[in-house]
Design a protein around this motif. Structure first.
Motif, PDB file in Angstrom:
ATOM      1  N   ASN A 251       0.841  -1.197   0.000  1.00 49.67           N
ATOM      2  CA  ASN A 251       0.000   0.000   0.000  1.00 49.67           C
ATOM      3  C   ASN A 251       0.881   1.253   0.000  1.00 49.67           C
ATOM      4  O   ASN A 251       1.846   1.341   0.766  1.00 49.67           O
ATOM      5  CB  ASN A 251      -0.892  -0.021   1.240  1.00 49.67           C
ATOM      6  CG  ASN A 251      -1.784   1.199   1.341  1.00 49.67           C
ATOM      7  OD1 ASN A 251      -1.980   1.922   0.370  1.00 49.67           O
ATOM      8  ND2 ASN A 251      -2.328   1.440   2.522  1.00 49.67           N
ATOM      9  N   GLN A 252       0.542   2.199  -0.864  1.00 48.32           N
ATOM     10  CA  GLN A 252       1.231   3.490  -0.846  1.00 48.32           C
ATOM     11  C   GLN A 252       0.199   4.594  -1.038  1.00 48.32           C
ATOM     12  O   GLN A 252      -0.389   4.723  -2.107  1.00 48.32           O
ATOM     13  CB  GLN A 252       2.300   3.584  -1.931  1.00 48.32           C
ATOM     14  CG  GLN A 252       3.031   4.942  -1.888  1.00 48.32           C
ATOM     15  CD  GLN A 252       4.278   4.955  -2.722  1.00 48.32           C
ATOM     16  OE1 GLN A 252       4.901   3.929  -2.929  1.00 48.32           O
ATOM     17  NE2 GLN A 252       4.666   6.117  -3.193  1.00 48.32           N
ATOM     18  N   ALA A 253      -0.002   5.384  -0.017  1.00 49.41           N
ATOM     19  CA  ALA A 253      -0.911   6.533  -0.076  1.00 49.41           C
ATOM     20  C   ALA A 253      -2.299   6.142  -0.580  1.00 49.41           C
ATOM     21  O   ALA A 253      -2.918   6.874  -1.341  1.00 49.41           O
ATOM     22  CB  ALA A 253      -0.305   7.636  -0.949  1.00 49.41           C
ATOM     23  N   GLY A 254      -2.783   4.964  -0.185  1.00 48.94           N
ATOM     24  CA  GLY A 254      -4.089   4.507  -0.619  1.00 48.94           C
ATOM     25  C   GLY A 254      -4.099   3.868  -1.984  1.00 48.94           C
ATOM     26  O   GLY A 254      -5.144   3.384  -2.434  1.00 48.94           O
ATOM     27  N   ALA A 255      -2.980   3.869  -2.677  1.00 47.72           N
ATOM     28  CA  ALA A 255      -2.841   3.184  -3.961  1.00 47.72           C
ATOM     29  C   ALA A 255      -1.925   1.977  -3.748  1.00 47.72           C
ATOM     30  O   ALA A 255      -1.897   1.406  -2.665  1.00 47.72           O
ATOM     31  CB  ALA A 255      -2.326   4.141  -5.029  1.00 47.72           C
ATOM     32  N   THR A 256      -1.158   1.598  -4.758  1.00 42.33           N
ATOM     33  CA  THR A 256      -0.387   0.359  -4.692  1.00 42.33           C
ATOM     34  C   THR A 256       1.056   0.612  -5.109  1.00 42.33           C
ATOM     35  O   THR A 256       1.336   1.506  -5.904  1.00 42.33           O
ATOM     36  CB  THR A 256      -1.018  -0.712  -5.605  1.00 42.33           C
ATOM     37  OG1 THR A 256      -2.435  -0.724  -5.413  1.00 42.33           O
ATOM     38  CG2 THR A 256      -0.491  -2.092  -5.294  1.00 42.33           C
ATOM     39  N   ALA A 257       1.972  -0.178  -4.577  1.00 40.14           N
ATOM     40  CA  ALA A 257       3.383  -0.131  -4.954  1.00 40.14           C
ATOM     41  C   ALA A 257       3.934  -1.547  -4.934  1.00 40.14           C
ATOM     42  O   ALA A 257       3.374  -2.435  -4.284  1.00 40.14           O
ATOM     43  CB  ALA A 257       4.175   0.765  -4.012  1.00 40.14           C
ATOM     44  N   VAL A 258       5.042  -1.765  -5.651  1.00 41.61           N
ATOM     45  CA  VAL A 258       5.631  -3.099  -5.774  1.00 41.61           C
ATOM     46  C   VAL A 258       7.102  -3.030  -5.393  1.00 41.61           C
ATOM     47  O   VAL A 258       7.847  -2.169  -5.898  1.00 41.61           O
ATOM     48  CB  VAL A 258       5.487  -3.645  -7.206  1.00 41.61           C
ATOM     49  CG1 VAL A 258       6.115  -5.036  -7.319  1.00 41.61           C
ATOM     50  CG2 VAL A 258       4.014  -3.700  -7.612  1.00 41.61           C
ATOM     51  N   TYR A 259       7.514  -3.942  -4.522  1.00 37.89           N
ATOM     52  CA  TYR A 259       8.919  -4.011  -4.121  1.00 37.89           C
ATOM     53  C   TYR A 259       9.699  -4.844  -5.125  1.00 37.89           C
ATOM     54  O   TYR A 259       9.415  -6.033  -5.332  1.00 37.89           O
ATOM     55  CB  TYR A 259       9.055  -4.621  -2.724  1.00 37.89           C
ATOM     56  CG  TYR A 259      10.479  -4.671  -2.238  1.00 37.89           C
ATOM     57  CD1 TYR A 259      11.194  -3.498  -2.011  1.00 37.89           C
ATOM     58  CD2 TYR A 259      11.117  -5.891  -2.024  1.00 37.89           C
ATOM     59  CE1 TYR A 259      12.514  -3.543  -1.576  1.00 37.89           C
ATOM     60  CE2 TYR A 259      12.429  -5.944  -1.584  1.00 37.89           C
ATOM     61  CZ  TYR A 259      13.127  -4.746  -1.361  1.00 37.89           C
ATOM     62  OH  TYR A 259      14.437  -4.789  -0.936  1.00 37.89           O
ATOM     63  N   LEU A 260      10.703  -4.222  -5.763  1.00 36.95           N
ATOM     64  CA  LEU A 260      11.496  -4.901  -6.782  1.00 36.95           C
ATOM     65  C   LEU A 260      12.630  -5.719  -6.193  1.00 36.95           C
ATOM     66  O   LEU A 260      13.006  -6.762  -6.725  1.00 36.95           O
ATOM     67  CB  LEU A 260      12.085  -3.874  -7.758  1.00 36.95           C
ATOM     68  CG  LEU A 260      11.102  -3.098  -8.635  1.00 36.95           C
ATOM     69  CD1 LEU A 260      11.842  -2.034  -9.431  1.00 36.95           C
ATOM     70  CD2 LEU A 260      10.351  -4.045  -9.557  1.00 36.95           C
ATOM     71  N   GLY A 261      13.214  -5.235  -5.103  1.00 37.06           N
ATOM     72  CA  GLY A 261      14.387  -5.862  -4.507  1.00 37.06           C
ATOM     73  C   GLY A 261      15.493  -4.846  -4.335  1.00 37.06           C
ATOM     74  O   GLY A 261      15.468  -3.758  -4.925  1.00 37.06           O
TER      75      GLY A 261
END
Length: 300
Positions: free
Chosen positions: A49-59
């Protein structure tokens, strides 16, 4: 595709104006399922979750999301990670324009594996898994003969499936691929992106290996379709990460940071070097003093 792309900007503005939320809209059953990792998990815990939206951890401490998602500390598996100040970089596309994609670093590193990136565009008709934090499914909806559902008022992280209907598209200055929300002949857990899914992940399996193929950033409704609903035939667009491989590879092996460091260093050092060269020239010209050389007796 053309009729949708013409109104993507309006669709995106509508998403941004809506309250934040959390889950891809699912057509299967009552729409409340798939809130836990699938049995064949492509990377559930790397989506947050990022600021009510979405984010993806790449590494390696790097996170990717849509550029229009607000800068904030992302949360993965319930843990908040600090966005490193000054680390945000908007990605540049194949045509030289800035894409609706950005990466940034977090501290400390989440204890998650690095994701493998799909080296090319996902094949048309290949099945994908979408994970996002967009609106849950609400009441049934219809418009101009098309059926679907309203966006609900609740939110839960959820996964769904779809198929790639087109690739190598240019949408909002972003190289992208498309998925269509199908009423018949769709995938087992047919899903459509909704408000809050921006920055979510699209995975594809190839050769027995899961790859991160795209990042959700826009939807393609029908011409004049009212907002806050998902209708069969709508499209979901994901940034095609293979088009940004050079930048992402540079980040992964540290070359991007080194380039920025070298640039900052030379910008600060070059004026100093120029001043030194000017002053040293004066010294080389020489100026006599009262001190005499012990060997030859001439003024130094």
């Amino acid at each position: 595709v053309t009729r949708r792309v013409r109104i993507l900007v309006l669709a995106l503005l509508a998403l941004l104006a809506s309250p934040p939320a959390s889950a891809v809209l699912l057509a299967t059953g009552d729409g409340t399922g798939n809130t836990q990792p699938p049995a064949d998990d492509p990377g559930w815990y790397s989506v947050g979750n990022q600021a009510g939206a979405t984010a993806v951890y790449l590494g390696e401490g790097w996170v990717i999301t849509a550029n229009h998602v607000s800068n904030a500390n992302p949360v993965f598996a319930g843990v908040s990670y600090t966005m490193v100040p000054g680390s945000v970089q908007q990605l540049q596309g194949p045509g030289g324009g800035l894409a609706d994609l950005k990466i940034f670093r977090v501290n400390p590193f989440p204890p998650l594996p690095a994701l493998a990136l799909l080296p090319g565009p996902p094949p048309v008709n290949s099945e994908v898994v979408m994970i996002g934090r967009g609106r849950d499914r609400g009441a049934a909806a219809s418009w101009n003969g098309f059926t679907g559902w309203y966006h609900g008022s609740t939110a839960t992280m959820r996964w769904g499936t779809n198929r790639v209907s087109a690739a190598n598209l240019d949408v909002l200055s972003t190289r992208a691929f498309e998925m269509s929300f199908s009423q018949t002949g769709g995938t087992p857990f047919e899903a459509q992106a909704a408000t809050g899914d921006s920055g979510g992940a699209v995975f594809v399996k190839s050769g027995g290996v899961w790859y991160l193929a795209g990042i959700l950033f826009a939807v393609g409704p029908y011409q004049n379709q009212p907002s806050n609903r998902a209708l069969f035939g709508d499209a979901t667009y994901a940034a095609q990460l293979s088009a940004y491989a050079a930048t992402l590879d540079a980040v992964a092996d540290g070359r991007t940071d080194w380039v920025h460091l070298l640039k900052d260093f030379t910008e600060d050092f070059n004026p100093t070097l120029a001043k030194a060269a000017k002053d040293m020239a004066k010294v080389k010209a020489g100026k006599e003093t009262d001190v005499k050389c012990e060997l030859c007796g001439k003024p130094m």
